[in-house]
Structure formats: C-alpha cells, structure tokens
Design a protein around this motif. Sequence first.
Motif, PDB file in Angstrom:
ATOM      1  N   ASP A  56       0.810  -1.212   0.000  1.00 16.51           N
ATOM      2  CA  ASP A  56       0.000   0.000   0.000  1.00 16.51           C
ATOM      3  C   ASP A  56       0.851   1.273   0.000  1.00 16.51           C
ATOM      4  N   ARG A  93       0.190   4.830  -8.719  1.00 10.18           N
ATOM      5  CA  ARG A  93      -0.954   3.939  -8.797  1.00 10.18           C
ATOM      6  C   ARG A  93      -0.606   2.773  -9.704  1.00 10.18           C
ATOM      7  N   GLU A 144      -6.852 -12.289  -9.273  1.00  8.62           N
ATOM      8  CA  GLU A 144      -7.100 -10.933  -8.795  1.00  8.62           C
ATOM      9  C   GLU A 144      -6.284 -10.661  -7.545  1.00  8.62           C
ATOM     10  N   ASN A 198      -5.508  -7.536  -4.835  1.00  4.43           N
ATOM     11  CA  ASN A 198      -5.750  -6.163  -4.383  1.00  4.43           C
ATOM     12  C   ASN A 198      -6.717  -5.403  -5.295  1.00  4.43           C
ATOM     13  N   GLY A 199      -7.678  -6.128  -5.844  1.00  3.52           N
ATOM     14  CA  GLY A 199      -8.657  -5.470  -6.693  1.00  3.52           C
ATOM     15  C   GLY A 199      -8.236  -5.288  -8.132  1.00  3.52           C
ATOM     16  N   LEU A 200      -7.067  -5.831  -8.466  1.00  5.04           N
ATOM     17  CA  LEU A 200      -6.592  -5.695  -9.849  1.00  5.04           C
ATOM     18  C   LEU A 200      -6.404  -7.084 -10.455  1.00  5.04           C
ATOM     19  N   VAL A 201      -6.853  -7.236 -11.699  1.00  5.22           N
ATOM     20  CA  VAL A 201      -6.763  -8.531 -12.350  1.00  5.22           C
ATOM     21  C   VAL A 201      -5.469  -8.630 -13.146  1.00  5.22           C
TER      22      VAL A 201
END
Lengths: 256, 256
Positions: free
Chosen positions: B118, B126, B141, B143-146
């Motif tokens: 983080d 980002r 997936e 941390n919310g990213l694929v």
Amino acid sequence: MSQHRHPGASGRAGAVPALPDLPEATVARLPEYLRALHNLADAGHETVSSEGLSAAAGVNSAKLRKDLSHLGSYGTRGVGYDVALLIEQIEYVLGLTQHRAVALVGVGNLGHALAGYDGFAGRGFRIAALLDADPSRVGEEINGLVVRHVDELPAIAAAESISIGVIATPAAAAQRVADQLVAVGVTSILNFAPCVLSVPEGVDVRKVDLAIELQILSFHEHRKASLTALPATGGSALTALPGGLAATDTQEAIGT
Amino acid sequence: MSQHRHPGASGRAGAVPALPDLPEATVARLPEYLRALHNLADAGHETVSSEGLSAAAGVNSAKLRKDLSHLGSYGTRGVGYDVALLIEQIEYVLGLTQHRAVALVGVGNLGHALAGYDGFAGRGFRIAALLDADPSRVGEEINGLVVRHVDELPAIAAAESISIGVIATPAAAAQRVADQLVAVGVTSILNFAPCVLSVPEGVDVRKVDLAIELQILSFHEHRKASLTALPATGGSALTALPGGLAATDTQEAIGT
DNA sequence: AGGCGCTTGTGAAGACGTGCACAAATCGCG
DNA sequence: CGCGATTTGTGCACGTCTTCACAAGCGCCT
Ligand SMILES: NC(=O)c1ccc[n+]([C@@H]2O[C@H](COP(=O)([O-])OP(=O)(O)OC[C@H]3O[C@@H](n4cnc5c(N)ncnc54)[C@H](O)[C@@H]3O)[C@@H](O)[C@H]2O)c1
Ligand SMILES: NC(=O)c1ccc[n+]([C@@H]2O[C@H](COP(=O)([O-])OP(=O)(O)OC[C@H]3O[C@@H](n4cnc5c(N)ncnc54)[C@H](O)[C@@H]3O)[C@@H](O)[C@H]2O)c1
C-alpha cells in the motif's frame, strides 16, 4: 594457482590477511562484476578482456580496470583476466568465501517473498532464521524454515553467529527491531522499512526503498517532459537530451 | 499561498515551467526529505529548521541546506522552513503532483508482494496494470486488480499512459520485457531482476538488487573482522575504526 | 527603534569519483 | 629471436559531491 593471495596488502604479515581498502564506489560495483563473471564462466569462457567484462556489467572499461586494479594485479596484458581467478578474488574480498547467516525479521507481505527467494542461497548467503512478532505467524513454515518469535532472537544468535539482519517490518517497528539485532551482536543490517535507523558506531545499515526509487524515476519523467516542451524547432525530441547528462546512479542508454 | 511557483527557473517563461537542473545526488535525497517532512506535518509541526530536518532525514545539515537551495529560496532565516510549503515544492519538483501510472510485469513471488503493497498509492503512484506471461496466473485478482497477459501491454498502454514500468520477472525474461515496455513508450523502468538492461537513449533504468546489497554488507563485515584482528594492544576493538572512514552510501552511526 | 540571537544560503576548499590516453607488458607468429 | 598486435594498469585532468565557516537576513524582545 596458489601464489595469488591478497597482494595489495600494505605491510602487515599477520594471520588474517589485511584487505586493501577499496573505494566505496568500487565495492558497490564488485557484485555486478561478479555476476557477469559467473555468467561468463557458465558460458564456458576461460578469460575475458576488460572491454568484454565491462560491457557485460554495463560500465566503462577504464572504470572496470581501475576497480580491479585496487584488488591487485590479476589479469594478463594482451590477454585479459582469468575468469575463474577473478571470481575467486572478488569473492574473497567481498567476504563471500565464509558463508554468512542471515536473520530475516518481519515475515509479512515482503518478508514472504524474501524468504522464498532462492537467489539468497545462490551466493554464500543462508537464511538462518525467520522471525516475527505476530503470534499467528509464528510456527508457519516457509521454504523449510519455521517462523519463530522475535523474542527468541538472543537464543538464536547464541546458537549460531548471525552475520546480517534483514528488517522487513513496518516502519514503526523497525527501530526497535534494529536495536534488538544490535543487542545480539549484529553489525550489518539491510533495512526495507521506509525510515532512518539510528545505530551505534561500527554498525552498517543499508536501505532499500522502493518508493524512493519510484520518486527518482518520477523526477526524470518530469524533467524529460519539461525538456521536450521547450524546443519548437524540429520534431525529433527523442535525442534532445543535452550533452553532460551524468546519470550517476541510474544506468541510462547502455549501447544497443 | 499562491505566489510561490518554481522560482529557481533560469529564464524560460514558457507555459511548462522549466525545472532547475538538480545534481543527481540531490534528487536521490529529496524523497527522504519528503518523508521526514510528512512525518513532521503529521506530528503537527508548522516549521522546521535545517538542523531538525536533517536529523530526521539522517544527513548533514549543510548538505540539506545546499540541496534545498537548489530548489529556490524557501525557508526563513532565523525561523526555518515552512513544512507545508516545502512539501509542496519538493512534490512539484519530483513530479508527484501529477499522479503516475505504474505497470508491474511479473507477478510471481516478489511481484505479489509489490502488488499488495500500500506504500505505492501513498505517494502519487498507482498500479495501473499487473502483467504476467504465465497463462495460469492471468485472471488472478490481487488487491482489486486482475492480472492480464503481457501481450496486452500495447492495448493497456493505449488506454492510459504508463509512466513507469516495474520488472519483477526472472533475469532471463527481463530484457525482453524491457523491450516491450520501451516499445509502448515507457521511458522509466525499475528493474528487480539481477541483470543489466540495455535500453535506447532517453530511457532511465534504476535497479534494485537485494543480492548486491547483501554482498556490500558482507564486504564491510569482512573488513571489520580483519580490522579487529590487527591491534593486539588493548581490548577495546569496537572504536577501532580509523578516522577517514567515509561511508558513502551506507548510513553508519547516526547519533544515538 | 534598535539590538540580539538564531537560521538560512553560499563561497571556497578539499575529498572523491570518472574517463581519457598512453606507456608497459605479454602473447603469437613469422 | 624479434616484431607487431593486443590489452592491462595508471598518471592526470576534470567534474561532482561534501563539508566548513560565515555573512546576510529575519523576528523577537526591550
Ligand atoms: N511489500 C512491499 O512490496 C514493500 C515494498 C517496499 C517496502 N516495503 C516495506 O517493507 C516493510 C514490510 O512490508 P510488508 O508489506 O511486508 O508489511 P506487512 O505488514 O505485510 O508485514 C510486516 C510484518 O512484520 C511483522 N512485525 C511487526 N512488528 C514486528 C516486530 N516488532 N518484530 C517482528 N516482526 C514484526 C508483522 O507481524 C508482519 O508480519 C514495510 O516497512 C514496508 O513499508 C514493502
Ligand atoms: N523474491 C525475492 O525476494 C526477490 C528478491 C530480489 C530479487 N528478486 C528478483 O525478482 C525477480 C522475480 O523474482 P520472483 O521470486 O518473484 O520470481 P518468480 O519466478 O516467483 O516470478 C517471476 C514471474 O515472472 C513471470 N514471467 C516470466 N517471464 C515473463 C515474461 N516474459 N513476461 C511477463 N512475466 C513473465 C512468471 O510467470 C512469474 O510469475 C527475479 O529476477 C529475482 O531474481 C526477487
């Protein structure tokens, strides 16, 4: 191949060979040379010229020769350097001949990756202990090593000499962990936490900080963007970098 | 709080403010100052002296003042620096005011740790894409990213401008990945693979190499061991480090 | 208003690192 | 055996970085 031993030593004919005191910049490049040399050895090369080795390591050939000259006079004029001999010498100078035990403190997100990294053992380093403060992590086994509680550090250090401590805890805990490492006699620390550690004299701390690296890159992006916005003459903006660009630590544009 | 904008700019009254061309050594320290300043701001400090800030950042105070003087003349004699203003200025110079999209290539052992970190988003960065070549990893997936396939890189770069590429693949694949990044217009690369990358002019590469850091520490351990073995006079070997020790990059013995 | 203490910004000097260019050394070959 | 091709090791000059020391500037207190 046996009369080549620490030649640059000033006087000092003691039992422990005195190291030539290398410039810090040279020390920082020796591991790079070492890696290149291992690659060359694997590829079957017996000797290598300063030109060849410097290209493989991504540095200037004069710099490489000067660096190596600090170790002594290995290498043969008109021929180059004996790969195996040079590997042996650099590993000796870096202290890699005696295997070093590493204690990794903080087995979280990053610590897991480090614990599972095989590049460690590849070069004389052995993870001797995984430590964490979180009871729920203690007992977990990673790569054949069991995570132990950080309070066990004294006992672990007593059992076997810890050469290097690696800190991969949050920044808030890093200073405390550093103190604990120092207390058990560790004099070299690699710190991944984004904070400044204060340690007593004689203890070396090196820091690896991802965010700093990104910010340095960000600066150069910013600079490049502001440069390409200036000259309204032609269209070729890619070769617009001015002469004295001096990419000190960054490797930039190494051949093609 | 609005008349303070890029004052050190030479001439150049264009739309894009020209950056003062900072010494590379200064650029490398600015992120450290920035972190210290954020800590101070969180602690409620409005101003800070060069002495205070340099202590927090672990550097010499004269060095800090010279570094900051390159940005322009912020700071008030007899008082110190305005913390909020200095943060704003450093962030501007580093190009952190415009948020930067990072593409992470190689979602393995290390890549997972980076993707889940983080500290990235904390400072204007980002993660815009996770890429891998292994089909079994694609679709995962984190941390919310694929995770997407590395071949989709051109499409991803077209959709949004990638500012920085991070390489966390094995060394053997790093050069190919670097070429792919360069091909889609990335001009800043952070490389975790232990190898030298060759890139065209104008592309910046920074390298983070754990093994090198450990080997540098190993050298210092070796040196310290060979030093304590010399003087057979007294017993106090801990303070035996000779005067001009010059720990260039390493932070050593920062107060207590 | 004036003086006093504190802190910045910077000139100058020295330490350090880099890279050119070439003499010295070695090998292979005629 | 000698010579030329090749490559190391290094003297030297230049640029960068660090550190000291202090004048100039600012605010506060009297
Ligand atoms: N994850 C990354 O990619 C990354 C990248 C760069 C830097 N970092 C830095 O590395 C550090 C670790 O990051 P992370 O993502 O692994 O964090 P994390 O929270 O996942 O892991 C931290 C671990 O340290 C342990 N810990 C906390 N206090 C401790 C103590 N006093 N003694 C021993 N162990 C303790 C925690 O139990 C946890 O297991 C942080 O400082 C972070 O800023 C991480
Ligand atoms: N794990 C660590 O702690 C650590 C520490 C320092 C350096 N490194 C270096 O970081 C790199 C990655 O290490 P790791 O432990 O994560 O390795 P890993 O094998 O776990 O992960 C590598 C990932 O890269 C992917 N990959 C391979 N070729 C690719 C390509 N052409 N394009 C896109 N993705 C590709 C693989 O599918 C895999 O997911 C290595 O070079 C390693 O030496 C790792």
